[in-house]
Design a protein around this motif. Structure first.
Motif, short mmCIF file in Angstrom:
data_model
loop_
_atom_site.label_atom_id
_atom_site.label_comp_id
_atom_site.label_asym_id
_atom_site.label_seq_id
_atom_site.Cartn_x
_atom_site.Cartn_y
_atom_site.Cartn_z
N ARG A 24 -1.91 5.00 0.87
CA ARG A 24 -0.69 4.30 0.44
C ARG A 24 -0.06 5.01 -0.74
N VAL A 25 -0.86 5.50 -1.68
CA VAL A 25 -0.32 6.23 -2.83
C VAL A 25 0.28 7.56 -2.37
N ILE A 26 -0.38 8.24 -1.44
CA ILE A 26 0.16 9.51 -0.92
C ILE A 26 1.47 9.27 -0.18
N CYS A 27 1.52 8.23 0.65
CA CYS A 27 2.76 7.93 1.37
C CYS A 27 3.87 7.49 0.43
N ALA A 28 3.53 6.84 -0.66
CA ALA A 28 4.55 6.48 -1.65
C ALA A 28 5.12 7.73 -2.31
N ALA A 29 4.26 8.71 -2.58
CA ALA A 29 4.74 9.96 -3.18
C ALA A 29 5.64 10.71 -2.20
N VAL A 30 5.23 10.79 -0.94
CA VAL A 30 6.06 11.46 0.07
C VAL A 30 7.35 10.69 0.29
N GLY A 31 7.24 9.36 0.33
CA GLY A 31 8.43 8.53 0.54
C GLY A 31 9.41 8.64 -0.60
N TRP B 194 12.45 7.32 1.39
CA TRP B 194 12.09 6.25 2.32
C TRP B 194 12.14 4.94 1.56
N ARG B 195 12.37 3.87 2.27
CA ARG B 195 12.31 2.55 1.66
C ARG B 195 10.85 2.14 1.54
N MET B 196 10.46 1.68 0.37
CA MET B 196 9.06 1.32 0.14
C MET B 196 8.66 0.07 0.91
N SER B 197 9.63 -0.78 1.22
CA SER B 197 9.29 -1.95 2.04
C SER B 197 8.89 -1.53 3.45
N THR B 198 9.49 -0.48 3.96
CA THR B 198 9.12 0.05 5.27
C THR B 198 7.72 0.66 5.23
N VAL B 199 7.42 1.39 4.17
CA VAL B 199 6.08 1.97 4.02
C VAL B 199 5.03 0.85 3.94
N THR B 200 5.35 -0.20 3.21
CA THR B 200 4.41 -1.32 3.09
C THR B 200 4.20 -2.01 4.43
N ARG B 201 5.26 -2.21 5.18
CA ARG B 201 5.13 -2.83 6.51
C ARG B 201 4.32 -1.96 7.45
N CYS B 202 4.49 -0.67 7.38
CA CYS B 202 3.70 0.24 8.21
C CYS B 202 2.22 0.15 7.86
N PHE B 203 1.91 0.04 6.59
CA PHE B 203 0.51 -0.07 6.19
C PHE B 203 -0.09 -1.42 6.53
N ILE B 204 0.71 -2.46 6.54
CA ILE B 204 0.20 -3.76 6.99
C ILE B 204 -0.14 -3.67 8.48
N GLY B 205 0.72 -3.03 9.26
CA GLY B 205 0.43 -2.82 10.69
C GLY B 205 -0.79 -1.96 10.90
N ALA B 206 -0.94 -0.92 10.09
CA ALA B 206 -2.12 -0.06 10.20
C ALA B 206 -3.40 -0.81 9.83
N ALA B 207 -3.32 -1.71 8.86
CA ALA B 207 -4.48 -2.50 8.48
C ALA B 207 -4.88 -3.45 9.61
N VAL B 208 -3.90 -4.02 10.28
CA VAL B 208 -4.20 -4.90 11.42
C VAL B 208 -4.85 -4.09 12.54
N LEU C 11 -3.90 -2.99 -0.20
CA LEU C 11 -2.47 -3.26 -0.06
C LEU C 11 -1.90 -4.02 -1.25
N PHE C 12 -2.77 -4.65 -2.03
CA PHE C 12 -2.32 -5.30 -3.26
C PHE C 12 -2.28 -4.32 -4.43
N CYS C 13 -3.32 -3.49 -4.57
CA CYS C 13 -3.45 -2.63 -5.74
C CYS C 13 -2.71 -1.30 -5.63
N ALA C 14 -2.57 -0.77 -4.43
CA ALA C 14 -1.95 0.55 -4.28
C ALA C 14 -0.49 0.58 -4.73
N PRO C 15 0.33 -0.44 -4.46
CA PRO C 15 1.69 -0.40 -5.01
C PRO C 15 1.73 -0.43 -6.53
N ILE C 16 0.76 -1.07 -7.15
CA ILE C 16 0.70 -1.08 -8.61
C ILE C 16 0.41 0.33 -9.12
N VAL C 17 -0.53 1.00 -8.50
CA VAL C 17 -0.87 2.37 -8.89
C VAL C 17 0.31 3.30 -8.63
#
Length: 101
Positions: free
Chosen positions: A27-34, A39-53, A88-94
């Motif tokens: 998530r931190v790596i994708c935030a850096a690339v995004g 990229w919109r960070m909300s889209t990155v977050t939604r993708c990671f929620i789907g990946a977690a499921v 998914l809670f802590c990575a956006p903070i980092v």
């Protein structure tokens, strides 16, 4: 012949730490690339929620489909779900502290 199994706490902890490291670092790596590619960070977050499921889906299906033998799968599912939720809670903070969000 002796069969040794790990206690539930160890399995749950291993799954939680594995999911936490996997999703936290990605998530931190994708935030850096995004941030570089706007990229919109909300889209990155939604993708990671789907990946977690999808990451938890094999154990979830095992728990639902085979009820008598599903104790081990339920313990693994608990660990993976806890690790994914923490990541998914802590990575956006980092990511925010690093300046990517």
């Amino acid at each position: 012949m002796y069969y040794y199994t790990l206690p539930d706490e160890f399995v749950r902890t291993q799954m939680a730490v594995g999911a936490l490291v996997l999703f936290g670092v990605l998530r931190v790596i994708c935030a850096a690339v995004g941030a570089q590619r706007s990229w919109r960070m909300s889209t990155v977050t939604r993708c990671f929620i789907g990946a977690a499921v999808l990451f938890c889906l094999p154990q979830l299906l095992d728990v639902v489909m085979s009820s008598p033998m599903s104790h081990r799968a339920f313990v693994e599912l608990q660990g993976k779900a806890i690790g994914c939720a923490l990541a998914l809670f802590c990575a956006p903070i980092v990511s925010h502290r690093l300046g990517y969000e």
